[in-house]
Design a protein around this motif. Structure first.
Motif, PDB file in Angstrom:
ATOM      1  N   LEU A  72       0.878  -1.158   0.000  1.00 58.31           N
ATOM      2  CA  LEU A  72       0.000   0.000   0.000  1.00 58.31           C
ATOM      3  C   LEU A  72       0.915   1.207   0.000  1.00 58.31           C
ATOM      4  N   GLU A  73       0.910   1.944  -1.072  1.00 60.16           N
ATOM      5  CA  GLU A  73       1.908   2.993  -1.263  1.00 60.16           C
ATOM      6  C   GLU A  73       1.745   4.120  -0.255  1.00 60.16           C
ATOM      7  N   SER A  74       0.519   4.511   0.018  1.00 61.80           N
ATOM      8  CA  SER A  74       0.212   5.557   0.988  1.00 61.80           C
ATOM      9  C   SER A  74      -1.123   5.183   1.613  1.00 61.80           C
ATOM     10  N   ALA A  75      -1.059   4.530   2.764  1.00 62.71           N
ATOM     11  CA  ALA A  75      -2.249   3.922   3.340  1.00 62.71           C
ATOM     12  C   ALA A  75      -3.345   4.950   3.598  1.00 62.71           C
ATOM     13  N   ALA A  76      -4.576   4.543   3.315  1.00 64.36           N
ATOM     14  CA  ALA A  76      -5.753   5.372   3.546  1.00 64.36           C
ATOM     15  C   ALA A  76      -6.734   4.615   4.424  1.00 64.36           C
ATOM     16  N   SER A  77      -7.600   5.349   5.124  1.00 63.90           N
ATOM     17  CA  SER A  77      -8.553   4.692   6.025  1.00 63.90           C
ATOM     18  C   SER A  77      -9.468   3.738   5.264  1.00 63.90           C
ATOM     19  N   SER A  78      -9.720   4.042   4.000  1.00 63.02           N
ATOM     20  CA  SER A  78     -10.572   3.173   3.180  1.00 63.02           C
ATOM     21  C   SER A  78      -9.922   1.817   2.893  1.00 63.02           C
ATOM     22  N   GLN A  79      -8.640   1.697   3.201  1.00 61.01           N
ATOM     23  CA  GLN A  79      -7.942   0.435   2.996  1.00 61.01           C
ATOM     24  C   GLN A  79      -7.922  -0.434   4.250  1.00 61.01           C
ATOM     25  N   THR A  80      -8.599   0.017   5.290  1.00 61.91           N
ATOM     26  CA  THR A  80      -8.816  -0.842   6.450  1.00 61.91           C
ATOM     27  C   THR A  80      -9.664  -2.027   6.000  1.00 61.91           C
ATOM     28  N   SER A  81      -9.148  -3.234   6.197  1.00 63.12           N
ATOM     29  CA  SER A  81      -9.809  -4.407   5.638  1.00 63.12           C
ATOM     30  C   SER A  81      -9.069  -5.662   6.120  1.00 63.12           C
ATOM     31  N   VAL A  82      -9.605  -6.797   5.723  1.00 73.06           N
ATOM     32  CA  VAL A  82      -8.894  -8.059   5.883  1.00 73.06           C
ATOM     33  C   VAL A  82      -8.404  -8.489   4.505  1.00 73.06           C
ATOM     34  N   TYR A  83      -7.128  -8.796   4.427  1.00 70.87           N
ATOM     35  CA  TYR A  83      -6.499  -9.106   3.142  1.00 70.87           C
ATOM     36  C   TYR A  83      -6.145 -10.592   3.094  1.00 70.87           C
ATOM     37  N   PHE A  84      -6.530 -11.218   1.983  1.00 70.20           N
ATOM     38  CA  PHE A  84      -6.250 -12.634   1.783  1.00 70.20           C
ATOM     39  C   PHE A  84      -5.405 -12.834   0.539  1.00 70.20           C
ATOM     40  N   CYS A  85      -4.431 -13.705   0.696  1.00 70.46           N
ATOM     41  CA  CYS A  85      -3.613 -14.146  -0.414  1.00 70.46           C
ATOM     42  C   CYS A  85      -4.078 -15.547  -0.795  1.00 70.46           C
ATOM     43  N   ALA A  86      -3.990 -15.871  -2.075  1.00 71.06           N
ATOM     44  CA  ALA A  86      -4.368 -17.203  -2.545  1.00 71.06           C
ATOM     45  C   ALA A  86      -3.424 -17.620  -3.650  1.00 71.06           C
ATOM     46  N   SER A  87      -3.377 -18.928  -3.904  1.00 75.09           N
ATOM     47  CA  SER A  87      -2.557 -19.432  -4.996  1.00 75.09           C
ATOM     48  C   SER A  87      -3.254 -20.596  -5.674  1.00 75.09           C
ATOM     49  N   SER A  88      -2.888 -20.833  -6.934  1.00 77.96           N
ATOM     50  CA  SER A  88      -3.428 -21.974  -7.679  1.00 77.96           C
ATOM     51  C   SER A  88      -2.384 -22.447  -8.671  1.00 77.96           C
ATOM     52  N   GLN A  89      -2.477 -23.719  -9.041  1.00 80.58           N
ATOM     53  CA  GLN A  89      -1.523 -24.253  -9.991  1.00 80.58           C
ATOM     54  C   GLN A  89      -1.853 -23.785 -11.407  1.00 80.58           C
ATOM     55  N   GLY A  90      -3.061 -24.068 -11.858  1.00 80.63           N
ATOM     56  CA  GLY A  90      -3.519 -23.587 -13.148  1.00 80.63           C
ATOM     57  C   GLY A  90      -4.416 -22.383 -12.971  1.00 80.63           C
ATOM     58  N   ARG A  91      -4.573 -21.618 -14.048  1.00 82.36           N
ATOM     59  CA  ARG A  91      -5.369 -20.388 -13.937  1.00 82.36           C
ATOM     60  C   ARG A  91      -6.802 -20.686 -13.548  1.00 82.36           C
ATOM     61  N   ALA A  92      -7.343 -21.819 -13.993  1.00 81.10           N
ATOM     62  CA  ALA A  92      -8.733 -22.167 -13.700  1.00 81.10           C
ATOM     63  C   ALA A  92      -8.846 -23.151 -12.547  1.00 81.10           C
ATOM     64  N   ASP A  93      -7.747 -23.453 -11.911  1.00 81.66           N
ATOM     65  CA  ASP A  93      -7.765 -24.432 -10.822  1.00 81.66           C
ATOM     66  C   ASP A  93      -8.249 -23.815  -9.519  1.00 81.66           C
ATOM     67  N   THR A  94      -8.482 -24.680  -8.566  1.00 81.52           N
ATOM     68  CA  THR A  94      -8.874 -24.264  -7.229  1.00 81.52           C
ATOM     69  C   THR A  94      -7.847 -23.309  -6.643  1.00 81.52           C
ATOM     70  N   GLN A  95      -8.329 -22.255  -6.007  1.00 80.59           N
ATOM     71  CA  GLN A  95      -7.435 -21.340  -5.298  1.00 80.59           C
ATOM     72  C   GLN A  95      -7.415 -21.724  -3.824  1.00 80.59           C
ATOM     73  N   TYR A  96      -6.211 -21.753  -3.268  1.00 79.09           N
ATOM     74  CA  TYR A  96      -6.010 -22.069  -1.861  1.00 79.09           C
ATOM     75  C   TYR A  96      -5.620 -20.789  -1.129  1.00 79.09           C
ATOM     76  N   PHE A  97      -6.284 -20.544  -0.007  1.00 78.86           N
ATOM     77  CA  PHE A  97      -6.176 -19.261   0.666  1.00 78.86           C
ATOM     78  C   PHE A  97      -5.281 -19.314   1.902  1.00 78.86           C
ATOM     79  N   GLY A  98      -4.611 -18.196   2.157  1.00 77.54           N
ATOM     80  CA  GLY A  98      -3.891 -18.003   3.396  1.00 77.54           C
ATOM     81  C   GLY A  98      -4.839 -17.608   4.514  1.00 77.54           C
ATOM     82  N   PRO A  99      -4.303 -17.431   5.735  1.00 77.29           N
ATOM     83  CA  PRO A  99      -5.153 -17.151   6.898  1.00 77.29           C
ATOM     84  C   PRO A  99      -5.613 -15.703   6.998  1.00 77.29           C
ATOM     85  N   GLY A 100      -5.040 -14.816   6.205  1.00 76.11           N
ATOM     86  CA  GLY A 100      -5.483 -13.431   6.190  1.00 76.11           C
ATOM     87  C   GLY A 100      -4.638 -12.516   7.059  1.00 76.11           C
ATOM     88  N   THR A 101      -4.655 -11.227   6.694  1.00 76.21           N
ATOM     89  CA  THR A 101      -4.029 -10.158   7.479  1.00 76.21           C
ATOM     90  C   THR A 101      -5.079  -9.090   7.722  1.00 76.21           C
TER      91      THR A 101
END
Lengths: 112, 116
Positions: A78-107
């Protein structure tokens, strides 16, 4: 076991500061994604990457950036954090573009 | 562009009762369909997915979902709910979003409360 981790799990910062959220996966997946989750909006895509040195904008990319220098990591800045960016952020990954996405626990990020 | 609607924001059921969570999607072709579950303070866990083939899909924790093309629906069901099923459930649709890009679009979620 393969997994996807995020750090920190909780972060409080001030308006205008630069913040970087880490995402690390040991699945050896090509594709990685960042979402934000807000009440009433579900999950919305911020940025995504289909491989090393590849990055793409999602539907809510303004104010955020990513870079992919290796397969395992996709940090979100976040280059210059704003109050509107207060949120829960999740990262995910998948092997293929159309494959199942697996999620992290969140920040959970709070911008004061 | 694809979209997903989960009509029920909050559902309350008694333990042991049956459950059906609704999901409707909008997309011009057959999409990939997913149900995820999120427990409080946790990430999303995949319950089941539909890519092709048999329209009745079995998932983890005793859940199943049925793809109905004519109704553009992918409803999630469980015959007997356990207290540990209390969580938020998200339906998601995966489809091409231009070129070789592919996008997962989530519904806004249904919060499930289970009464003892």
């Amino acid at each position: 076991d393969a997994e996807i981790t995020q750090s920190p799990r909780h972060k409080i910062t001030e308006t205008g500061r630069q913040v970087t959220l880490a995402c690390h996966q040991t699945w050896n997946h090509n594709n990685m994604f960042w979402y934000r989750q807000d009440l009433g909006h579900g999950l919305r895509l911020i940025h995504y990457s289909y491989g090393v040195h590849d990055t793409n904008k999602g539907e809510v990319s303004d104010g955020y950036s990513v870079s992919r220098s290796n397969t395992e990591d996709l940090p979100l800045t976040l280059e210059s954090a704003a109050s509107s960016q207060t949120s829960v952020y999740f990262c995910a990954s998948s092997q293929g573009r159309a494959d199942t996405q697996y999620f992290g626990p969140g920040t959970r990020l709070t911008v004061l | 562009a694809q979209s997903v609607t989960q009509p029920d924001i909050h559902i309350t059921v008694s333990e042991g009762a049956s459950l059906e969570l609704r999901c409707n999607y909008s997309y011009g072709a057959t999409p990939y369909l997913f149900w995820y579950v999120q427990s409080p303070g946790q990430g999303l866990q995949l319950l089941l997915k539909y890519f092709s083939g048999d329209t009745l899909v079995q998932g983890i924790k005793g859940f199943e979902a049925e793809f109905k093309r004519s109704q553009s629906s992918f409803n999630l069901r469980k015959p007997s709910v356990h207290w540990s099923d209390a969580a938020e459930y998200f339906c998601a649709v995966g489809a091409r979003s231009g070129g070789s890009n592919y996008k997962l679009t989530f519904g806004k979620g249904t919060l499930l409360t289970v009464n003892p």
